[in-house]
Design an enzyme around this catalytic site. Sequence first.
Site, PDB file in Angstrom:
ATOM      1  CD  GLU A 237     -22.949  15.548  -0.645  1.00  0.00           C
ATOM      2  OE1 GLU A 237     -22.892  14.915  -0.005  1.00  0.00           O
ATOM      3  OE2 GLU A 237     -22.640  16.907  -0.609  1.00  0.00           O
TER       4      GLU A 237
ATOM      5  CG  HIS B  57     -18.790  41.032 -15.117  1.00  0.00           C
ATOM      6  ND1 HIS B  57     -18.517  42.117 -15.567  1.00  0.00           N
ATOM      7  CD2 HIS B  57     -19.298  41.096 -14.130  1.00  0.00           C
ATOM      8  CE1 HIS B  57     -19.037  43.079 -14.804  1.00  0.00           C
ATOM      9  NE2 HIS B  57     -19.883  42.514 -14.080  1.00  0.00           N
TER      10      HIS B  57
ATOM     11  CE  LYS C 146     -14.883  11.951   2.916  1.00  0.00           C
ATOM     12  NZ  LYS C 146     -15.834  12.556   3.995  1.00  0.00           N
TER      13      LYS C 146
HETATM   14  O1  PA5 Z   1     -21.830  15.573   2.262  1.00  0.00           O
HETATM   15  C1  PA5 Z   1     -20.904  14.743   2.440  1.00  0.00           C
HETATM   16  O2  PA5 Z   1     -20.799  13.807   3.200  1.00  0.00           O
HETATM   17  C2  PA5 Z   1     -19.521  15.365   2.395  1.00  0.00           C
HETATM   18  O3  PA5 Z   1     -19.489  16.361   1.477  1.00  0.00           O
HETATM   19  C3  PA5 Z   1     -18.603  15.595   3.749  1.00  0.00           C
HETATM   20  O4  PA5 Z   1     -19.334  16.663   4.423  1.00  0.00           O
HETATM   21  C4  PA5 Z   1     -17.366  15.796   3.432  1.00  0.00           C
HETATM   22  O5  PA5 Z   1     -16.582  14.657   2.706  1.00  0.00           O
HETATM   23  C5  PA5 Z   1     -16.483  16.143   4.606  1.00  0.00           C
HETATM   24  O6  PA5 Z   1     -16.471  15.083   5.843  1.00  0.00           O
HETATM   25  P1  PA5 Z   1     -17.008  15.636   7.171  1.00  0.00           P
HETATM   26  O7  PA5 Z   1     -18.071  16.488   7.296  1.00  0.00           O
HETATM   27  O8  PA5 Z   1     -17.032  14.498   7.792  1.00  0.00           O
HETATM   28  O9  PA5 Z   1     -15.578  16.350   7.476  1.00  0.00           O
END
Ligand code: PA5
Length: 339
Positions: free
Chosen positions: A223, A239, A333
């Site tokens: 990310e 394994h 999303k």
């Molecule tokens: O890092 C991110 O932005 C995502 O992995 C979010 O955490 C994930 O989509 C879930 O969203 P939220 O943390 O708002 O529930």
Amino acid sequence: MPAWKELLALDRGRMLQALAEFPEQIERALGLACRIPNGLQGFKNAVVLGMGGSAIAGDILARFSTIPVVTVRDYEIPSWVNAETFLIAISYSGETEETLSAFREGIRRTRKAVALTTGGLLAALCEEEEIPWVPVPPGFQPRAAIAFLLFPLLKCFARFGYLRGNPDAVPDALRRLRDSCLPEKNENSAQTLAQTLFEKVPVVYGAGITSPVAYRWKTQINENAKQPAYWAELPELCHNEIVGYELAGKVFSQGMVVFLRTSFDHPRVQKRVEILKGVLSRRGLPFLEVFGEGDSPLEQALWLLYLGDWVSFYLALLNGVDPTPVQPIQELKRRLKEI
Ligand code: PA5
């Protein structure tokens, strides 16, 4: 030597600030534990509902809890969830459909429930159902709010007598690491690690308490640095994954293994790492080892987690990208909402 000062201009979303304040965020987050009422005590197990940057808190809690804790990243909850289960929903935005769906189902089975969120539909649901929720400060990326999503739970479990480790000791342990990872610091291990991993595909290995930390390294590199990264855990990888080294030289020339180590690793895991290092060398797959610091398993695991966050930040800069935006997640999303 990269011109870090110039590269910092890429950090338009101010990830550096969020990272540098992590020890102080933990201190604030420890104070939020009082929002979880003592009346919820008496559960036999806990289920943490969440996705992505929110769910990782459940994985870490599970490793230090003395009662069973399972993280569920799904729309549905396990069949065994009942009135003796502590149901914890974590969603930074409060809008994540999987978490909301599982929480709606869960609160029909147990009233021992709490949510951690900035607001959104999750907070509204809690208000409607008279379920306590911990108000998490807005303005962060979910993954950068891990202090606020994890430490209220660690502190609450410690208060209930269900935790191995002292969360209050973590901020001081991490301040030392923070001071050594700031951009202006010479002999900066996070910058050095990022340079070593630049243009590589990291494969991060953890074991026991560092398994979720290895996963966090992978997801933070994905990310923040916008590049592929993978993870696996010992002893399991001995394994299966180990067989895949055979052709690694041919099909995975950019691979680089990162072993996350602590002084609390199981003695047999330590032996396995030594053997694996020999196998990797023979197969031409480079590796490096990173050792956690601190007086306890909790401190060392979080030390490694925090170091990984710094490494992914510097890797983003080397990759020429702003660490903060996660456009593909938002796009997916948005498209799902339209359906
Ligand atoms: O890092 C991110 O932005 C995502 O992995 C979010 O955490 C994930 O989509 C879930 O969203 P939220 O943390 O708002 O529930």
